[in-house]
Design a protein around this motif. Structure first.
Motif: not given
Lengths: 388, 166
Positions: B84-92, B139-146, B165-166
């Protein structure tokens, strides 16, 4: 309705307090003997005992219900403990129902007790094991997070703000002012009082949360031939339901409690309820947090998704509204001794349907009510429908 | 119903501090070592390598994270690993101002459920947010793992230090 008819015929409880001097057994005994006294029974009339109590870790007592059993009248009798976390207080009378409905027993005691105060420095310490030990606990989570995350998801989905939700806390704490067992009843509390409480885990503020509590509640449940002999006001169990959602809580839709809907569908079907909004006159949904009352009312299909907050603001759920909700004062007002809190709701329906709720009595002689609880890994729904 | 309510004796903190009541205490020494298992063991190996891994169900065609060897919906074995990617979106998310034992903290912790890119819709994991103004999180903000530096990773969920945040 499957099985033999079963009625609730007696109820008793202790005052809910932040920390009781009485031990768990002593609290259980006080509630149990009052429940027996309320229907002029003695322990000789009891065929089996159902005990509900939440995590052993609260008390650090192995097999907590067996430890409690003498206070619950369990010696020398068939005893069972049902444990579905916060859902226990409504699951225990469901077990009581099937013990009797099956024809195996004529009369059973259902006793729920919780003493949360023993666990130091805070009972959350015992609750943190709800998080997965490998994928979550290394992040050092706080139990409040689950509720805050769920509440935020619910608010975001329907564009709600804190004012829409805090009305529930105001209503329940005011209702509880009329409950003789209440810990946090306050007839004069205002919306501003709730909105001005400290933020714990946004959007959860202190005023949104039910308190840590000690207490016990007991019911007597009987088969029809016994119920008709001991009381002229039996309160019949008409439907029961319970169900689980996935234990992977971060994979669930946190804005809607599908597990409550499925439990309600099971209970409504058994009770022959096709139009719950017309056929349910009074509801005691589980309200450990104010948003949960609204969340659960939607899961119970008593309001459309996202519509419960508006109904609450319009007064529909007040004690004198079209659908009185938590006339007891709920967990937010009476208190939240986990298993005992759920059974308190069932006792409230019993007293309300008999017209014995005193200052809390809802107008219009309600004929049918329900109680609901929620728990396990935040994914069990338990529902009981009762009527006269 | 009033006559069927027992008036419990309400103890206050001062009753303990002033020695007005008798009590006993216990400080348990209980230690545990949990086996990671098959699916989560592989997940942890992936984390150590700086990779998020899910698992595919051939029946419902979902890609599941956290990975599992069986699909709880279809009750069938899952069939393959999916990178999987190490990025995603905040559900809550939340901003938490107290510790678990209710001691106040000044800088809030920001736990979140993050839907991971490459997994099926709604497949979130819990983690922490940082490098962000707490009031700016949406909510919905795009984020990436550090990720922690490779040498510091041990095969644990904390090999991701946090998401930003990305």
């Amino acid at each position: 309705m499957s099985g033999n008819r079963v009625a609730v015929v007696g109820a008793g409880m202790t005052k809910f307090v932040r920390r009781a001097q009485e031990t768990a057994k002593e609290l259980a005994w006080e509630a149990t003997h009052l429940a027996l006294e309320s229907c002029d029974m003695t322990l000789d009339d009891i065929d089996a005992v159902i005990i509900g109590t939440a995590p052993d870790a609260f008390d650090a007592v192995h097999m907590k219900s067996e430890y409690l059993s003498d206070g619950c009248g369990g010696w020398g009798k068939p005893v069972i403990r049902g444990y579905v976390g916060g859902g226990t207080g409504v699951f225990a009378p469901i077990q009581g129902w099937y013990h009797v409905a099956s024809g195996l027993f004529d009369t059973v005691l259902v006793v729920c007790e919780e003493k949360m105060s023993s666990c130091q420095p805070h009972p959350q310490g015992a609750f943190l094991t709800i998080f997965d030990h490998t994928t979550e606990r290394p992040l050092e989570p706080n139990l409040l997070w689950i509720f805050a995350l769920e509440m935020n998801a619910y608010m975001n989905r329907y564009g709600l703000d804190k004012r829409d939700i805090a009305t529930v806390a105001v209503k329940n704490k005011r209702n509880a002012a009329d409950h003789p067992a209440a810990l946090l009843g306050d007839a004069n509390i205002t919306l501003e009082d709730i909105l001005n409480t400290e933020v714990l885990a946004w959007p959860v503020q202190r005023g949104d949360v039910s308190p840590v509590t000690d207490g016990a509640v007991a019911l007597v449940m009987s088969a029809e031939h016994v119920a008709r002999r001991v009381t002229n006001k039996p309160v019949w169990v008409e439907g029961v339901g319970w169900t689980l959602d996935t234990a992977y809580w971060t994979n669930r839709d946190l804005s809607y409690p599908v597990y409550v809907e499925e439990a309600a569908r099971m209970a409504y079907k058994m009770a022959g309820i096709t139009e719950p909004r017309q056929q349910i006159h009074i509801a005691e949904p589980y309200d450990p947090f104010d948003y949960k009352e609204l969340h659960h009312l939607e899961g119970l299909m008593l309001f459309d998704k996202g519509e419960a907050p508006r109904a609450a603001a319009d007064g529909v759920t007040q004690r004198d509204g079209d659908l009185p909700v938590c006339p007891s004062g709920g967990l937010l007002g009476v208190g939240n001794p986990i298993a005992a809190a759920g059974l308190m709701k069932v006792a409230e329906i019993f007293w309300q349907l008999r017209g014995e709720a005193g200052a809390r009595q809802v107008p219009g002689s309600p004929k049918r009510g329900l109680a609901q609880a929620w728990g396990d890994l935040m994914q069990v729904g338990t529902v009981i429908v009762m009527g006269v | 119903m009033k006559e069927y309510v027992y008036d419990s004796v309400y103890l206050r903190s001062k009753d303990f501090e002033e020695g007005n009541v008798l009590f006993e205490t216990w400080d348990p020494n209980a230690r545990y070592a949990w086996d990671a298992g098959v699916a989560i063991g592989r997940y942890l190996q992936g984390l150590k390598a700086g990779q998020l891994i899910g698992r595919h169900c051939p029946e419902c065609d979902r890609v599941l994270i956290p990975p599992r060897m069986f699909c709880e919906t279809c009750f069938r074995p899952t069939d393959r690993w999916v990178e999987l990617e190490d990025t995603g979106a905040i559900i809550t998310f939340s901003r938490c101002y107290v510790t678990w034992d209710m001691i106040r903290i000044t800088d809030p912790q920001i736990p979140a459920v993050i839907e991971i890119d490459g997994a099926s819709p709604g497949m979130g994991i819990m983690h922490m947010l940082s490098e962000v103004d707490p009031d700016e999180v949406q909510i919905g903000m795009r984020v990436q793992a550090v990720w922690k530096p490779a040498a510091e990773r041990i095969g644990a969920i904390t090999d991701i230090a946090y998401f930003k945040p990305l």
